[in-house]
Design a protein around this motif. Structure first.
Motif, PDB file in Angstrom:
ATOM      1  N   VAL A  80      27.134  29.416  18.152  1.00 19.98           N
ATOM      2  CA  VAL A  80      27.342  29.864  19.539  1.00 19.98           C
ATOM      3  C   VAL A  80      27.803  28.723  20.455  1.00 19.98           C
ATOM      4  O   VAL A  80      27.138  27.698  20.578  1.00 19.98           O
ATOM      5  CB  VAL A  80      26.043  30.498  20.108  1.00 19.98           C
ATOM      6  CG1 VAL A  80      26.131  30.664  21.618  1.00 19.98           C
ATOM      7  CG2 VAL A  80      25.788  31.845  19.466  1.00 19.98           C
ATOM      8  N   SER A  81      28.967  28.922  21.078  1.00 19.20           N
ATOM      9  CA  SER A  81      29.562  27.933  21.993  1.00 19.20           C
ATOM     10  C   SER A  81      29.560  26.528  21.401  1.00 19.20           C
ATOM     11  O   SER A  81      29.123  25.579  22.048  1.00 19.20           O
ATOM     12  CB  SER A  81      28.818  27.926  23.335  1.00 19.20           C
ATOM     13  OG  SER A  81      29.039  29.125  24.010  1.00 19.20           O
ATOM     14  N   ARG A  82      30.076  26.421  20.174  1.00 14.30           N
ATOM     15  CA  ARG A  82      30.125  25.130  19.469  1.00 14.30           C
ATOM     16  C   ARG A  82      28.754  24.443  19.503  1.00 14.30           C
ATOM     17  O   ARG A  82      28.605  23.321  19.953  1.00 14.30           O
ATOM     18  CB  ARG A  82      31.193  24.200  20.078  1.00 14.30           C
ATOM     19  CG  ARG A  82      32.640  24.697  19.842  1.00 14.30           C
ATOM     20  CD  ARG A  82      33.660  23.752  20.434  1.00 14.30           C
ATOM     21  NE  ARG A  82      33.513  23.637  21.880  1.00 14.30           N
ATOM     22  CZ  ARG A  82      33.044  22.567  22.512  1.00 14.30           C
ATOM     23  NH1 ARG A  82      32.730  21.479  21.843  1.00 14.30           N
ATOM     24  NH2 ARG A  82      32.926  22.571  23.812  1.00 14.30           N
ATOM     25  N   GLY A  83      27.753  25.131  18.994  1.00 18.80           N
ATOM     26  CA  GLY A  83      26.421  24.549  18.935  1.00 18.80           C
ATOM     27  C   GLY A  83      25.851  24.249  20.307  1.00 18.80           C
ATOM     28  O   GLY A  83      25.105  23.275  20.477  1.00 18.80           O
ATOM     29  N   GLY A  84      26.191  25.096  21.295  1.00 14.42           N
ATOM     30  CA  GLY A  84      25.631  24.928  22.635  1.00 14.42           C
ATOM     31  C   GLY A  84      26.399  23.941  23.510  1.00 14.42           C
ATOM     32  O   GLY A  84      26.071  23.771  24.684  1.00 14.42           O
ATOM     33  N   ASN A  85      27.453  23.303  22.958  1.00  8.83           N
ATOM     34  CA  ASN A  85      28.225  22.339  23.764  1.00  8.83           C
ATOM     35  C   ASN A  85      28.922  22.997  24.948  1.00  8.83           C
ATOM     36  O   ASN A  85      29.175  22.350  25.964  1.00  8.83           O
ATOM     37  CB  ASN A  85      29.266  21.629  22.886  1.00  8.83           C
ATOM     38  CG  ASN A  85      28.687  20.455  22.133  1.00  8.83           C
ATOM     39  OD1 ASN A  85      28.393  19.414  22.715  1.00  8.83           O
ATOM     40  ND2 ASN A  85      28.491  20.628  20.837  1.00  8.83           N
ATOM     41  N   GLY A  86      29.206  24.296  24.828  1.00  9.97           N
ATOM     42  CA  GLY A  86      29.902  24.998  25.902  1.00  9.97           C
ATOM     43  C   GLY A  86      28.970  25.727  26.860  1.00  9.97           C
ATOM     44  O   GLY A  86      29.433  26.470  27.723  1.00  9.97           O
ATOM     45  N   ILE A  87      27.669  25.528  26.724  1.00 10.08           N
ATOM     46  CA  ILE A  87      26.707  26.201  27.605  1.00 10.08           C
ATOM     47  C   ILE A  87      26.183  25.212  28.642  1.00 10.08           C
ATOM     48  O   ILE A  87      25.528  24.225  28.304  1.00 10.08           O
ATOM     49  CB  ILE A  87      25.536  26.804  26.789  1.00 10.08           C
ATOM     50  CG1 ILE A  87      26.065  27.865  25.816  1.00 10.08           C
ATOM     51  CG2 ILE A  87      24.480  27.395  27.724  1.00 10.08           C
ATOM     52  CD1 ILE A  87      24.987  28.465  24.915  1.00 10.08           C
ATOM     53  N   HIS A  88      26.506  25.468  29.908  1.00 13.93           N
ATOM     54  CA  HIS A  88      26.107  24.546  30.974  1.00 13.93           C
ATOM     55  C   HIS A  88      24.736  24.913  31.522  1.00 13.93           C
ATOM     56  O   HIS A  88      24.476  26.057  31.851  1.00 13.93           O
ATOM     57  CB  HIS A  88      27.144  24.547  32.097  1.00 13.93           C
ATOM     58  CG  HIS A  88      28.474  24.060  31.634  1.00 13.93           C
ATOM     59  ND1 HIS A  88      28.825  22.730  31.654  1.00 13.93           N
ATOM     60  CD2 HIS A  88      29.518  24.718  31.066  1.00 13.93           C
ATOM     61  CE1 HIS A  88      30.031  22.584  31.135  1.00 13.93           C
ATOM     62  NE2 HIS A  88      30.478  23.782  30.771  1.00 13.93           N
TER      63      HIS A  88
END
Ligand code: DCM
Ligand code: DCM
Ligand code: DCM
Ligand code: ZN
Ligand code: ZN
Length: 271
Positions: free
Chosen positions: A130-138
Motif C-alpha cells: 500500500v502506497s509503496r510501503g506507506g511512503n505515499g501516506i502523509h
C-alpha cells in the motif's frame, strides 16, 4: 529501519551469537571490536542509490498486495518483484555468506546484506505494498509532516528510547542491552523459544516468508488498524505511538535474536 533500528538489531545479535560465530564474522569483516556487526548493519542502505548498487534497490522489502486492515497476507509468487525482494535476497546472500568457492570479500559483502535484510524483514511496512510501503501516506508526528513509512522506520523507535539525544551508536548499544535483559530474564523470556520455531536453515526462503507474514500481520493490527484512508493527516505521536511502541520493541528484539541464530547457522555451515 533507519540506522538506529539496524544498529540495534546488529548489536543485539552480537550478544547472542556463539563464540565460534563471533570469531568467523570478526575475521570475515576484519574487525576485532564489539561493534563488528553494528558497524556494517546500515551499509546496504548506503549503496542502494549508487550506480553499482542500484540492482539491490528492491531487495529491502516485499510488496504484499493484500488489503489491510481487512486482510493481511504475503504470497511469494504474487509479491516478490522480478527484480528481487527481501525474501529471496536474504536467501541468496545467506548462501553466498558460507560459500567456500567465493573469495572472502564476496562472503563479507553477503554477510553485510544478511545483517541488514534480517532487520528490514521485521519492519511491518517493508512487508506491505500500500502506497509503496506507506511512503505515499502523509501523517503528522508531534506536529510535523512525515510519511508513514518514515514513522515506522525511525520516529517510533526514537521516541520509544526517549528521543535521539546523543550519538546513535551508544544509544543503539544501550537499547540493545535493555532488550537483551528482556530476552534473557524479562518480558520476552517465555516467548523467545517461539521466535525460532520457523527458523529452518535448510529452507531460507520459507523461513523468511514466515517472518514476513508475521510482520505483515502487524500492518492490519497496528499500522493501519482503520485502513489507509483513515490515517492520512492524523497525528501519530500520541495514542497511536502508545500502541506502536511495544510493536517496534518486539520486532527489533525478534530481529536481533533471530539474526544471531541465523548467523550461527551460516558460521556452522562454513566450518
Ligand atoms: N520501501 C518499501 N516498500 C516499497 C518501496 C520502498 O518498504 N515498495 C522502503 C525502502 C526504504 C524506504 O521505503 O526504506 C524509502 O524507499 P525509497 O527511497 O525507494 O522511496
Ligand atoms: N506500485 C505501488 N506500490 C508499490 C510498487 C508499485 O503502488 N510498492 C504500483 C506502481 C505501478 C504498479 O504498482 O503502477 C506496478 O509497479 P511495479 O512495476 O514496480 O511492480
Ligand atoms: N509468539 C511470538 N511469536 C510467534 C509465536 C508466538 O511472539 N511466532 C508469542 C505470543 C505469546 C507467546 O509467544 O506471547 C505464546 O505463543 P503461543 O500462544 O503461540 O504459544
Ligand atoms: Zn524503510
Ligand atoms: Zn534497508
Amino acid at each position: 529501519w533507519g540506522s538506529l533500528g539496524h544498529i540495534t538489531t546488529a548489536y543485539l545479535a552480537s550478544r547472542f551469537v556463539a563464540n565460534s560465530t563471533e570469531a568467523y564474522f570478526k575475521e570475515l569483516l576484519r574487525s576485532d571490536q564489539d561493534d563488528y556487526l553494528a558497524k556494517v548493519a546500515s551499509w546496504a542502505d548506503s549503496i542502494r542509490y549508487t550506480k553499482w548498487g542500484r540492482f539491490t534497490k528492491t531487495f529491502h522489502f516485499i510488496d504484499a498486495h493484500d488489503n489491510p486492515p481487512l486482510s493481511c497476507n504475503v504470497d511469494f509468487e504474487r509479491d516478490c518483484k522480478g527484480t528481487g525482494c527481501v525474501v529471496d535476497a536474504l536467501a541468496n546472500y545467506t548462501e553466498q555468506a558460507f560459500d567456500r568457492s567465493l573469495p572472502a570479500w564476496r562472503r563479507a559483502q553477503a554477510a553485510k546484506f544478511v545483517v541488514h535484510f534480517v532487520g528490514d524483514l521485521h519492519q511491518p511496512l517493508h512487508n506491505e505494498d500500500v502506497s509503496r510501503g506507506g511512503n505515499g501516506i502523509h501523517v503528522k508526528w508531534d506536529g510535523k509532516e512525515f510519511n508513514l513509512h518514515h514513522v515506522w522506520d525511525t520516529s517510533i523507535a526514537e521516541k520509544w528510547i526517549g528521543g535521539l539525544r546523543g550519538k546513535p551508536y551508544p544509544l543503539a548499544r544501550k537499547w540493545s542491552n535493555q532488550l537483551a535483559v528482556e530476552i534473557i530474564d524479562g518480558k520476552f523470556t517465555a516467548e523467545k523459544e517461539h521466535w525460532l520455531k520457523d527458523l529452518d536453515f535448510t529452507n531460507p526462503n520459507g523461513t523468511a516468508m514466515a517472518w514476513s507474514r508475521e510482520a505483515n500481520a502487524l500492518v492490519c493490527t497496528h499500522v493501519l488498524p482503520e485502513g489507509p484512508q483513515a490515517i492520512v493527516g492524523r497525528e501519530l505521536g500520541g495514542d497511536y505511538f502508545t500502541k506502536a511502541g511495544p510493536v517496534i520493541e518486539k520486532q527489533v528484539a525478534r530481529a536481533g535474536y533471530r539474526m544471531a541464530a541465523w548467523l550461527d547457522s551460516i558460521a556452522r555451515e562454513y566450518q
